[in-house]
Design an enzyme around this catalytic site. Sequence first.
Site, PDB file in Angstrom:
ATOM      1  N   MET A   1     -27.695 -32.815  37.851  1.00 41.43           N
ATOM      2  CA  MET A   1     -26.539 -31.949  38.093  1.00 41.43           C
ATOM      3  C   MET A   1     -25.293 -32.778  38.396  1.00 41.43           C
ATOM      4  O   MET A   1     -24.226 -32.569  37.816  1.00 41.43           O
ATOM      5  CB  MET A   1     -26.837 -30.983  39.243  1.00 41.43           C
ATOM      6  CG  MET A   1     -25.673 -30.076  39.613  1.00 41.43           C
ATOM      7  SD  MET A   1     -25.073 -29.026  38.270  1.00 41.43           S
ATOM      8  CE  MET A   1     -26.208 -27.649  38.364  1.00 41.43           C
TER       9      MET A   1
ATOM     10  N   VAL B   1     -25.871 -31.548  46.513  1.00 42.15           N
ATOM     11  CA  VAL B   1     -27.177 -31.989  47.012  1.00 42.15           C
ATOM     12  C   VAL B   1     -28.150 -30.817  46.985  1.00 42.15           C
ATOM     13  O   VAL B   1     -27.820 -29.731  46.521  1.00 42.15           O
ATOM     14  CB  VAL B   1     -27.062 -32.602  48.434  1.00 42.15           C
ATOM     15  CG1 VAL B   1     -26.113 -33.795  48.419  1.00 42.15           C
ATOM     16  CG2 VAL B   1     -26.625 -31.577  49.464  1.00 42.15           C
ATOM     17  N   VAL B   2     -29.343 -31.040  47.488  1.00 38.53           N
ATOM     18  CA  VAL B   2     -30.420 -30.052  47.428  1.00 38.53           C
ATOM     19  C   VAL B   2     -29.994 -28.709  48.042  1.00 38.53           C
ATOM     20  O   VAL B   2     -29.210 -28.661  48.986  1.00 38.53           O
ATOM     21  CB  VAL B   2     -31.685 -30.618  48.127  1.00 38.53           C
ATOM     22  CG1 VAL B   2     -31.436 -30.843  49.608  1.00 38.53           C
ATOM     23  CG2 VAL B   2     -32.885 -29.724  47.911  1.00 38.53           C
TER      24      VAL B   2
ATOM     25  N   SER C   1     -25.771 -22.257  44.679  1.00 35.59           N
ATOM     26  CA  SER C   1     -25.967 -21.085  43.821  1.00 35.59           C
ATOM     27  C   SER C   1     -26.173 -19.805  44.619  1.00 35.59           C
ATOM     28  O   SER C   1     -25.961 -18.718  44.101  1.00 35.59           O
ATOM     29  CB  SER C   1     -27.160 -21.307  42.887  1.00 35.59           C
ATOM     30  OG  SER C   1     -28.300 -21.661  43.623  1.00 35.59           O
TER      31      SER C   1
ATOM     32  N   HIS D   1     -19.517 -23.162  42.102  1.00 39.72           N
ATOM     33  CA  HIS D   1     -20.854 -23.013  41.530  1.00 39.72           C
ATOM     34  C   HIS D   1     -20.840 -23.267  40.023  1.00 39.72           C
ATOM     35  O   HIS D   1     -20.351 -22.452  39.243  1.00 39.72           O
ATOM     36  CB  HIS D   1     -21.383 -21.602  41.837  1.00 39.72           C
ATOM     37  CG  HIS D   1     -22.736 -21.334  41.269  1.00 39.72           C
ATOM     38  ND1 HIS D   1     -23.172 -20.067  40.953  1.00 39.72           N
ATOM     39  CD2 HIS D   1     -23.773 -22.171  40.953  1.00 39.72           C
ATOM     40  CE1 HIS D   1     -24.399 -20.137  40.456  1.00 39.72           C
ATOM     41  NE2 HIS D   1     -24.775 -21.395  40.447  1.00 39.72           N
TER      42      HIS D   1
ATOM     43  N   ASN E   1     -25.641 -14.640  40.608  1.00 39.77           N
ATOM     44  CA  ASN E   1     -27.023 -14.611  41.086  1.00 39.77           C
ATOM     45  C   ASN E   1     -27.343 -13.336  41.855  1.00 39.77           C
ATOM     46  O   ASN E   1     -28.481 -12.875  41.850  1.00 39.77           O
ATOM     47  CB  ASN E   1     -27.328 -15.846  41.927  1.00 39.77           C
ATOM     48  CG  ASN E   1     -27.635 -17.050  41.052  1.00 39.77           C
ATOM     49  OD1 ASN E   1     -28.223 -16.915  39.988  1.00 39.77           O
ATOM     50  ND2 ASN E   1     -27.213 -18.227  41.472  1.00 39.77           N
TER      51      ASN E   1
ATOM     52  N   TYR F   1     -20.522 -15.186  30.504  1.00 38.58           N
ATOM     53  CA  TYR F   1     -20.401 -16.644  30.572  1.00 38.58           C
ATOM     54  C   TYR F   1     -21.496 -17.289  31.420  1.00 38.58           C
ATOM     55  O   TYR F   1     -21.901 -18.415  31.158  1.00 38.58           O
ATOM     56  CB  TYR F   1     -19.046 -17.036  31.177  1.00 38.58           C
ATOM     57  CG  TYR F   1     -17.861 -16.885  30.263  1.00 38.58           C
ATOM     58  CD1 TYR F   1     -17.991 -16.988  28.879  1.00 38.58           C
ATOM     59  CD2 TYR F   1     -16.587 -16.650  30.779  1.00 38.58           C
ATOM     60  CE1 TYR F   1     -16.891 -16.858  28.046  1.00 38.58           C
ATOM     61  CE2 TYR F   1     -15.474 -16.527  29.950  1.00 38.58           C
ATOM     62  CZ  TYR F   1     -15.632 -16.629  28.590  1.00 38.58           C
ATOM     63  OH  TYR F   1     -14.545 -16.512  27.763  1.00 38.58           O
TER      64      TYR F   1
END
Length: 715
Positions: free
Chosen positions: A325, A401-402, A430, A451, A501, A660
Amino acid sequence: MIYEGKAITVKALESGIVELKFDLKGESVNKFNRLTLNELRQAVDTIKADASIKGVIVSSGKDVFIVGADITEFVDNFKLPDAELVAGNLEANKIFSDFEDLNVPTVAAINGIALGGGLEMCLAADFRVMSATAKIGLPEVKLGIYPGFGGTVRLPRLIGADNAIEWIAAGKENRAEDALKVGAVDAVVAPDKLAEAALNLIKGAISGEFDYKAKRQPKLEKLKLNAIEQMMSFETAKGFVAGQAGPNYPAPVEAIKTIQKAANFGRDKALEVEAAGFVKLAKTSAAQSLIGLFLNDQELKKKAKAYDEIARDVKQAAVLGAGIMGGGIAYQSASKGTPILMKDINEHGIEQGLAEAAKLLVGRVDKGRMTAAKMAEVLNGIRPTLSYGDFGHVDLVVEAVVENPKVKQAVLAEVEAQVKDDTILASNTSTISISLLAKALKRPENFVGMHFFNPVHMMPLVEVIRGEKSSELAVATTVAYAKKMGKNPIVVNDCPGFLVNRVLFPYFGGFAKLVSAGVDFVRIDKVMEKFGWPMGPAYLMDVVGIDTGHHGRDVMAEGFPDRMKDDRRSAIDALYEAKRLGQKNGKGFYAYEADKKGKQKKVADPSVHEVLAPVIYEQREVSDEDIINWMMIALCLETVRCLEDGIVETAAEADMGLVYGIGFPPFRGGALRYIDSIGVAEFVALADKYADLGPLYHPTAKLREMAKNGQSFFG
């Protein structure tokens, strides 16, 4: 001045030569709106009545020639009765034909771009001379229609049926050398030589050096193909294009059918055939949805542009967390001209990020889209680092990061201490609340969400998330940076999952309910792909990652427990616990094998049914229509809630976010336009039939009010 209007002027140049110039006042580009068409009618009549005129050059007073029709007028025009729409189309075409029939030679001088009606104007001229940097094309199929100002008639008679079919069905822009090669233009010159070349060409036509009548004649006659040639050309093209476009996009095939039907007619009769087919397409739901999407996209760009007034320029960026990413973000930033630092805590992460950027660049070089020198320049714009040493000069930092709130908060607090007081921090999360993450910061006003969607280089959307304390400057600067990266930013307000999401997980929720009701996931995928999704929900979940989906679902359930929490184990739980994580480890709903090119290919895996058996609670009779409704109603109603909750400001932004961000079928226009296409009252009644499935399927009070009042999302 022979004629002067607000869009067109006609002035004398020399020796009986006049220039018909398009220069629409108050607009940055020329387009064929009602005003321009009316003035073209008057200009042509004026030229026709003046016996002293010996030749006409058509030009543009702007950096582009003509970008096409005014799409904003389509919405009302296409609501007209068929007969009225056909008559209006033929009336407009009479203007182009009268221009084509002038008793003097005509030359179009093409600069910038000439698209749609712009190119059709040029096709009506006897000669076309084109700037070497210009592009021409007929992109109407992207709006669900085909050229309606004579493009399907003149182009095949000019460059041949096969070439014309390729141009019209693909709808792409064509470079000058390609246009010259097929005969769409007569000459290509340097941009600064365009006016001179057009003048020389018209003088040659006036003197008889170039026979303009012979040049014009083929456009007035039937196509020069015998019956066998026609059959071979058109039937082959229809089969190929139908396979490429698919059943949901009828315009490309209709264009071929129209060229075929009109092949044995002269121009005027052929234009009648074109008009009939054009109106037929204009009335399709695909055209209405695709035109709506185009207008939504324009609104989106306008809103994003408004932020430019207060945005600061990002001259140096940074990304925290390399990996795939981070590497994708670094590639996108550097390739669009913004140098970027790429920081990770270990060499492995750095290597992974650089490898991702290099892979994308090599791919572009291999396809001839980038030179090796440009690749080296982009790579030099990505500086890997294990420390914060150079962060004092950074304007914006993207944290990637995570997806863990505690880890993100720690990293964000750490970097805040290393940057300037006015540096913008943006989290590429996200699902996690931006306002929650901001609690770890001393300057929360400088913090927003940014995002990106995976893969970064391919997905056009970036959600810019405004937290409770985010300043407008921070939002505006992030929007401007996203645009600079070549992305389409949408500003949304903070909530779990934001827009995309938050809407996607109810869709997955509908999918989980179907699997639990005993419906085969392969069947669900096939039904939803036929509906228009690029991939079915099971395959999509495998691509996203079962672990990512599992985590996202839990975050959403915590944020909206009244409708997104499900106490029963689902297919996602079963696969996650079995460590079937999708594409990333070779097994999810499907199994994955590398093909000859090393690309992951999904294959059936019978063993998955054993894993799913414990989460199938019943065997329910479910039709294909039910499958669509279980999934789409949940998605659409959550989109409605996002609009009502102010997460997204407009229906246009909501729909574009889904097209999109998650590949919502473009020909359906987005979730809210999909509701409109059914009818709000009809959609509410449909949702009520599935009320037993739970709160995700319960329409809001406001939607019921809209249904009662006969309202819609798009007028």
